[in-house]
Enzyme design. Structure first.
Site, PDB file in Angstrom:
ATOM      1  N   PRO A 132       0.889  -1.243  -0.008  1.00 21.04           N
ATOM      2  CA  PRO A 132      -0.081  -0.239   0.032  1.00 21.04           C
ATOM      3  C   PRO A 132       0.768   1.503   0.117  1.00 21.04           C
ATOM      4  O   PRO A 132       0.428   2.259  -0.760  1.00 21.04           O
ATOM      5  CB  PRO A 132      -0.783  -0.209   1.239  1.00 21.04           C
ATOM      6  CG  PRO A 132      -0.939  -1.653   1.448  1.00 21.04           C
ATOM      7  CD  PRO A 132       0.421  -2.152   0.834  1.00 21.04           C
ATOM      8  N   SER A 136       6.539   2.062  -6.356  1.00 16.51           N
ATOM      9  CA  SER A 136       7.784   1.421  -7.268  1.00 16.51           C
ATOM     10  C   SER A 136       9.110   1.135  -6.396  1.00 16.51           C
ATOM     11  O   SER A 136       9.950   0.841  -6.933  1.00 16.51           O
ATOM     12  CB  SER A 136       8.117   2.392  -8.579  1.00 16.51           C
ATOM     13  OG  SER A 136       7.080   2.365  -9.274  1.00 16.51           O
ATOM     14  N   GLU A 379       3.875  -2.542 -14.202  1.00 22.48           N
ATOM     15  CA  GLU A 379       5.059  -2.924 -14.500  1.00 22.48           C
ATOM     16  C   GLU A 379       6.212  -1.758 -14.391  1.00 22.48           C
ATOM     17  O   GLU A 379       7.320  -1.748 -14.927  1.00 22.48           O
ATOM     18  CB  GLU A 379       5.418  -3.894 -15.797  1.00 22.48           C
ATOM     19  CG  GLU A 379       4.649  -4.968 -15.968  1.00 22.48           C
ATOM     20  CD  GLU A 379       4.380  -6.028 -14.855  1.00 22.48           C
ATOM     21  OE1 GLU A 379       5.198  -5.733 -13.999  1.00 22.48           O
ATOM     22  OE2 GLU A 379       3.704  -6.931 -15.036  1.00 22.48           O
TER      23      GLU A 379
END
Length: 401
Positions: A132, A136, A379
């Protein structure tokens, strides 16, 4: 076959696989995608069809019951599937990242146990790094594993878990300080655990809870969840590779595959947006002629097609680099960055070509307009990709002064 986004040098087997997937997309995905997406309904019939085609075993070696195909073949299949509905490509992406990590880093016992059932689609994979408050910054992971005899006890909360509910195997990255003295670099004290669970929501095994689906702007149908570990006991033989402290490197290797996948998804969504835009431009008339005959629209179509072609070329290059066994973080980062940005731009141009009708849920472009933003953050954000690209360029072009 369309003129854009062609891939040269494919084998007959690769062309046959892609032709089969495109036919499946055109017949089984595109006609129902928008309706299922609006209902946020898991596409079980589509997933069952992909299972019958053998796509869940596409990159898994033949010795484990898979097709043993390359990352390039997989990426091109993802491109086709995302062209139909991006959410479906997300279902198989996380599965393949876990299968790839097992193939590359798993013990022989782990490979023998998991890969045959993953190839058959009987086990569906998911993986989890984010938390949370993490974003990154993977080094800031707080979830932890503590050794207790022949088991580890896992505690913590993970976030943005694609296939969180429908998966039966989750690769989870946590901090494990065992054997790593205080002051050890964070990335050297992380471990990947292979967690088996029952599909579904709620408490799916003692100590492991998958709350309900996160409600999202787009990328619907596929379930995105949290994962909560509270005293979750995992046998020591479910440490990926059998050794702690290697999880960060294992996950980053898998993420390189994931970034090629996201690039392929961007290519597929952009292709579909171009198809919708160029088709509508020839049907819609203004001032006595199709809007496709207006120079302003032709300029848009030219820019859109060029972006589709460029993104596809970079995605193919990144996949081929990985298949060759070479390091491809530079190429994967570039491909992911460019394809996601171009996808957003091509979708917006197609939306503009549709005019007011693009704002209507009756038109497919409305769905694509909500799906494209996910690729900008999945990603790793564009900013993270730029950091990776910049650092790698400085390695390659180091000034010797």
């Amino acid at each position: 076959m369309a003129r854009l986004a062609q891939t040269h040098g494919l084998t007959d087997v690769q062309r046959e696989i892609l032709s089969t997937v495109r036919e499946f997309v055109d017949k089984e995905i595109i006609p129902v995608a928008t309706e299922l997406e609006h209902r946020d309904e898991y596409p079980q019939a589509i997933v069952d069809g992909l299972k019958e085609l053998g796509l869940f075993g596409l990159m898994i070696p033949e010795e484990y019951g898979g097709l043993g195909e390359s990352l390039l073949t997989y990426a091109l299949c993802v491109e086709e599937i995302a062209r139909g509905w991006m959410s479906v490509s997300g279902i198989i992406n996380t599965h393949f990242i876990v299968a790839y990590m097992l193939k590359q880093h798993g013990t022989q016992e782990q490979k023998d146990y998991f890969l045959p059932r993953m190839a058959a689609g009987d086990i569906r994979g998911a993986f989890s790094m984010s938390e949370p408050g993490l974003g990154s910054d993977v080094s800031a992971i707080t979830s932890k594993a503590v050794r207790d005899g022949d088991e580890y006890v896992l505690t913590g909360q993970k976030m943005w878990l694609t296939n969180g509910g429908t998966s039966s195997l989750v690769a989870v990255l946590v901090r494990s300080d065992e054997g790593h003295p205080e002051g050890t670099a964070p990335h050297k004290s992380m471990t990947t655990f292979l967690i088996e669970k029952e599909p579904g929501f709620g408490e799916v095994r003692p100590g492991l809870t998958i709350p309900g689906k996160i409600d999202k702007m787009g990328y619907k149908g596929v379930d995105t969840t949290e994962l909560i570990m509270d005293g979750l006991r995992i046998p020591a033989d479910r440490v990926l590779g059998g050794v702690t402290g290697r999880g960060f490197y294992q996950m980053m290797d898998g993420v390189e595959v994931g970034r090629v996948n996201v690039a392929a998804r961007g290519c597929g969504v952009a292709q579909r947006a171009f198809e919708l835009g160029v088709q509508y431009a020839q049907q819609r008339h203004t001032f006595g002629k199709p809007i496709a005959q207006h120079q302003a629209i032709q300029f848009k179509l030219a820019e859109m097609a060029t972006k589709v072609e460029a993104a596809h070329a970079m995605m193919v290059n990144a996949a081929r680099k990985k298949d060759s066994g070479e390091r491809n973080d530079l190429e994967a980062g570039m491909a992911k960055y460019l394809a996601s940005e171009y996808c957003k731009e091509v979708v917006e141009d197609a939306f503009r070509i549709h005019g007011g009708y693009g704002f209507s849920k009756e038109y497919e472009i409305e769905r694509l307009y909500r799906e494209a933003p996910m690729l900008l953050i999945g990603e790793g954000t564009a900013e993270i990709q730029k950091m990776i690209i910049g650092r790698r360029l400085l390695e390659e072009y180091r000034f010797q002064g």
